[in-house]
Design a protein around this motif. Sequence first.
Motif, mmCIF file in Angstrom:
data_model
loop_
_atom_site.group_PDB
_atom_site.id
_atom_site.type_symbol
_atom_site.label_atom_id
_atom_site.label_comp_id
_atom_site.label_asym_id
_atom_site.label_seq_id
_atom_site.Cartn_x
_atom_site.Cartn_y
_atom_site.Cartn_z
ATOM 1 N N UNK A 276 46.607 -13.443 -60.881
ATOM 2 C CA UNK A 276 47.656 -13.630 -61.870
ATOM 3 C C UNK A 276 48.895 -12.793 -61.551
ATOM 4 N N UNK A 277 50.061 -13.395 -61.736
ATOM 5 C CA UNK A 277 51.343 -12.708 -61.670
ATOM 6 C C UNK A 277 51.713 -12.202 -60.273
ATOM 7 N N UNK A 278 50.993 -12.672 -59.228
ATOM 8 C CA UNK A 278 51.376 -12.287 -57.875
ATOM 9 C C UNK A 278 52.574 -13.104 -57.410
ATOM 10 N N UNK A 279 52.606 -14.373 -57.782
ATOM 11 C CA UNK A 279 53.730 -15.214 -57.393
ATOM 12 C C UNK A 279 55.023 -14.744 -58.063
ATOM 13 N N UNK A 280 56.117 -14.945 -57.349
ATOM 14 C CA UNK A 280 57.413 -14.661 -57.950
ATOM 15 C C UNK A 280 57.730 -15.701 -59.019
ATOM 16 N N UNK A 281 58.347 -15.301 -60.120
ATOM 17 C CA UNK A 281 58.748 -16.284 -61.142
ATOM 18 C C UNK A 281 59.878 -17.164 -60.610
ATOM 19 N N UNK A 282 60.101 -18.305 -61.217
ATOM 20 C CA UNK A 282 61.184 -19.198 -60.779
ATOM 21 C C UNK A 282 62.522 -18.459 -60.704
ATOM 22 N N UNK A 283 63.234 -18.688 -59.591
ATOM 23 C CA UNK A 283 64.548 -18.081 -59.422
ATOM 24 C C UNK A 283 64.540 -16.734 -58.739
ATOM 25 N N UNK A 284 63.339 -16.182 -58.479
ATOM 26 C CA UNK A 284 63.224 -14.888 -57.798
ATOM 27 C C UNK A 284 62.703 -15.134 -56.392
ATOM 28 N N UNK A 285 63.477 -14.769 -55.376
ATOM 29 C CA UNK A 285 63.032 -14.956 -53.998
ATOM 30 C C UNK A 285 62.442 -13.658 -53.459
ATOM 31 N N UNK A 286 61.747 -13.695 -52.293
ATOM 32 C CA UNK A 286 61.116 -12.483 -51.753
ATOM 33 C C UNK A 286 62.082 -11.321 -51.560
ATOM 34 N N UNK A 287 63.324 -11.621 -51.174
ATOM 35 C CA UNK A 287 64.291 -10.542 -50.997
ATOM 36 C C UNK A 287 64.599 -9.831 -52.301
ATOM 37 N N UNK A 288 64.755 -10.620 -53.379
ATOM 38 C CA UNK A 288 64.980 -10.022 -54.700
ATOM 39 C C UNK A 288 63.796 -9.157 -55.112
ATOM 40 N N UNK A 289 62.595 -9.675 -54.855
ATOM 41 C CA UNK A 289 61.380 -8.920 -55.207
ATOM 42 C C UNK A 289 61.330 -7.614 -54.438
ATOM 43 N N UNK A 290 61.686 -7.638 -53.150
ATOM 44 C CA UNK A 290 61.647 -6.425 -52.341
ATOM 45 C C UNK A 290 62.637 -5.388 -52.870
ATOM 46 N N UNK A 291 63.828 -5.860 -53.230
ATOM 47 C CA UNK A 291 64.845 -4.947 -53.767
ATOM 48 C C UNK A 291 64.368 -4.313 -55.075
ATOM 49 N N UNK A 292 63.759 -5.141 -55.938
ATOM 50 C CA UNK A 292 63.253 -4.626 -57.213
ATOM 51 C C UNK A 292 62.152 -3.599 -56.996
#
Length: 488
Positions: A239-255
């Motif tokens: 659960x919740x491993x996938x990025x939500x819609x509109x969030x790409x891997x680069x955004x996730x890494x920055x966060x």
Amino acid sequence: MDPLLEYHLAQTRRQFFGQVGLRAGSIALASMLGRGFASAAPAEGMIHPPMPGLPHFAPKAKRLIYLHMNGAPSQLDLWDYKPGLKDYFDKDLPESVRNGQRITTMTSGQSRLAVAPSMFKFQQHGKSGTWVSELLPHTAKIVDEMALVKTVNTTAINHDPACTFVMTGNEVPGKASIGSWLAYGLGSESNDLPAFVVFTPSFPPESAAQALFTRMWSSGFLPTKYTGVALRGQGDPVLFVKNPPGVNPGDRRTMLNALNQLNEINHARVGDPEIQTRIAQYEMAFRMQSSVPELTDLSKESKATLEMYGDDVNRPGSFTHSAIMARRLIERGTRVVQILHRGWDQHNGLPKHLRNQVKDTDQACAALVMDLKQRGLLNDTLVVWGGEFGRTVYSQGTLTKDNYGRDHHPRNFCMWMAGGGVKAGSVWGETDDFSYNIVKDPVHINDLNATILHLMGIDHSRFSFKFQGLDQRLTGVEEHHVVKGILA
């Protein structure tokens, strides 16, 4: 590792001197902690390094796959062949056999304890000549790979404490599970998957299924990063491993980078090791965004392999799918995989329900062992199969020629082990003519746990964790021994 030592090892230089000052005693303490920190340095590039000094000796097995049949499979109907019981059909269990031993309230009120011989046929299989029930035609083909232990015993007589005992070495909740102990001590060879993974697959719909509690794969008093990660059979595996819609891997890494900086600031302030766990788990979740889809993609498995496992292999959430996932996980460096299959609690209607349970698991269990062997993995992978206790020789409820039930029986039950370091084709221990008492070579559940640790290169008596003033061990404070008779 001692929690106090772990706390000090995780401290920053500024935090350390800010708390202890420059007194002579503190300088001496700093020297000792410096030596400890050097010895605790993780192996280059490893996210889950082993503890310093582990394994204690060269392991026979590097990985563990634990197949837990939750609810207690009937040893009398699967493994413990008692042909003489047919002469005792519907006769009272002799008091000399029971000898005043406690029984559950589910049968203590019965007017009779009528003996119920197994209605299933047994046959010898393999070069070892191991007796196996007709219910296990696939597992019968791998008896020459396994050590069958017929005399496992426990003190727990009800499911929840018995399952807790099997998995944590103690009936009392709050202890660490065997998978967590191994993840803590030996780490993992994978940087992209958890060290300890758990499956709770589906089971036949008419089965009487006991509840599963997370304590069976919990880290207990160990740091929470050693808790088993449960992979789901429906929807997203995690659960919740996938990025939500509109969030790409680069955004996730920055966060995550920003969040990790905030956590590091907090850790520098309070020094809580659980903050480091939080950081590590966020990083693991990020890696699993790519590793889990690859793990669960069976498209590159050969047709022969998929057919060996059976029809349910492509149905996520089935026991069969969990079994092939277990093989794929240990191939990718996961240390421990645990599969907990429910529905083995047959107080009535045993012949029908036991058939259903075996149909759900038999082929996949055998295929897992054969698959590991074909890939050269069985030599250093330990596979364990078993429940939390056994079943009574007497019937619970009405007894007929083709129907009976069996109550809980903790005094003896059967488990098998295959793979790394196990004496293949062996049978250990003997029970009496009623499969009610052990007459030769008893194996307490913590003797079995000591044996599992031994095969993984760990001396159970030296493997401890300080908690509440006690050096906690998987095998408890009482004396237990490795079962050397089942070692290769």
